[in-house]
Design a protein around this motif. Structure first.
Motif, PDB file in Angstrom:
ATOM      1  N   SER A  28       0.831  -1.200   0.000  1.00 35.19           N
ATOM      2  CA  SER A  28       0.000   0.000   0.000  1.00 35.19           C
ATOM      3  C   SER A  28       0.868   1.254   0.000  1.00 35.19           C
ATOM      4  O   SER A  28       0.591   2.222  -0.724  1.00 35.19           O
ATOM      5  N   ARG A  29       1.937   1.253   0.775  1.00 34.49           N
ATOM      6  CA  ARG A  29       2.841   2.399   0.824  1.00 34.49           C
ATOM      7  C   ARG A  29       3.506   2.625  -0.536  1.00 34.49           C
ATOM      8  O   ARG A  29       3.577   3.760  -1.034  1.00 34.49           O
ATOM      9  N   GLU A  33       3.058   5.901  -3.059  1.00 36.71           N
ATOM     10  CA  GLU A  33       4.208   6.669  -3.536  1.00 36.71           C
ATOM     11  C   GLU A  33       4.181   6.807  -5.053  1.00 36.71           C
ATOM     12  O   GLU A  33       4.445   7.881  -5.594  1.00 36.71           O
ATOM     13  N   LYS A  34       3.853   5.718  -5.757  1.00 38.50           N
ATOM     14  CA  LYS A  34       3.799   5.768  -7.223  1.00 38.50           C
ATOM     15  C   LYS A  34       2.685   6.683  -7.707  1.00 38.50           C
ATOM     16  O   LYS A  34       2.873   7.474  -8.642  1.00 38.50           O
ATOM     17  N   VAL A  35       1.507   6.592  -7.077  1.00 36.74           N
ATOM     18  CA  VAL A  35       0.383   7.441  -7.470  1.00 36.74           C
ATOM     19  C   VAL A  35       0.712   8.901  -7.206  1.00 36.74           C
ATOM     20  O   VAL A  35       0.414   9.778  -8.025  1.00 36.74           O
ATOM     21  N   LYS A  36       1.356   9.200  -6.080  1.00 31.23           N
ATOM     22  CA  LYS A  36       1.731  10.579  -5.763  1.00 31.23           C
ATOM     23  C   LYS A  36       2.743  11.102  -6.776  1.00 31.23           C
ATOM     24  O   LYS A  36       2.652  12.256  -7.208  1.00 31.23           O
ATOM     25  N   ALA A  37       3.694  10.260  -7.186  1.00 32.90           N
ATOM     26  CA  ALA A  37       4.689  10.694  -8.165  1.00 32.90           C
ATOM     27  C   ALA A  37       4.032  11.033  -9.498  1.00 32.90           C
ATOM     28  O   ALA A  37       4.361  12.047 -10.132  1.00 32.90           O
ATOM     29  N   LYS A  41       3.759  14.837 -11.043  1.00 32.10           N
ATOM     30  CA  LYS A  41       4.359  15.091 -12.346  1.00 32.10           C
ATOM     31  C   LYS A  41       3.400  15.869 -13.242  1.00 32.10           C
ATOM     32  O   LYS A  41       3.824  16.675 -14.072  1.00 32.10           O
ATOM     33  N   ASN A  42       2.092  15.658 -13.069  1.00 28.35           N
ATOM     34  CA  ASN A  42       1.101  16.307 -13.923  1.00 28.35           C
ATOM     35  C   ASN A  42       0.643  17.667 -13.401  1.00 28.35           C
ATOM     36  O   ASN A  42      -0.137  18.337 -14.076  1.00 28.35           O
ATOM     37  N   ILE A  43       1.085  18.071 -12.218  1.00 27.99           N
ATOM     38  CA  ILE A  43       0.697  19.374 -11.680  1.00 27.99           C
ATOM     39  C   ILE A  43       1.491  20.452 -12.402  1.00 27.99           C
ATOM     40  O   ILE A  43       2.706  20.365 -12.536  1.00 27.99           O
TER      41      ILE A  43
END
Length: 112
Positions: A28-29, A33-37, A41-43
């Motif tokens: 889950s961690r 982390e992957k989803v946050k990255a 990146k798209n912000i």
């Protein structure tokens, strides 16, 4: 005898269950982390300087009828930039300063 073997098996099952739980937490961690990255990146960073002309998003427009009306007001002039995305702006027709979050702004590409 049989009770001792059952107790040992139960302890092994509990230990295996604990290992599965810890592995699920780790997975889950890593997923978060992957989803946050990907999200970060798209912000798009919105950097405005003093004197820029910007449009202000009107969040109350969804309550007003008229699907062809623009949801953007302006142009406003950026008067002061504060940390963490806070902007002080003034409308050309008034001298009053308003404080706005940078997420509600976009650059005005019109006549200066």
């Amino acid at each position: 005898m049989d009770y001792e073997r059952a107790g040992v098996e139960r302890k092994l099952q509990l230990q295996e269950l604990e290992n599965l739980r810890l592995e699920a937490y780790e997975n889950s961690r890593l997923y978060k982390e992957k989803v946050k990255a990907v999200h970060d990146k798209n912000i798009k960073r919105r950097e405005f300087q003093h004197g820029d002309l910007v449009l202000l998003y009107n969040s109350r427009m969804r309550l007003i009828l008229g699907k062809l009306r623009s949801k953007w007001d302006g142009p406003y002039r950026v008067e002061r930039v504060e940390p963490y995305g806070v902007f002080h702006m003034s409308h050309p027709s008034s001298s009053e300063l308003i404080k706005v979050n940078g997420h509600r702004l976009k650059l005005f590409h019109g006549e200066k």
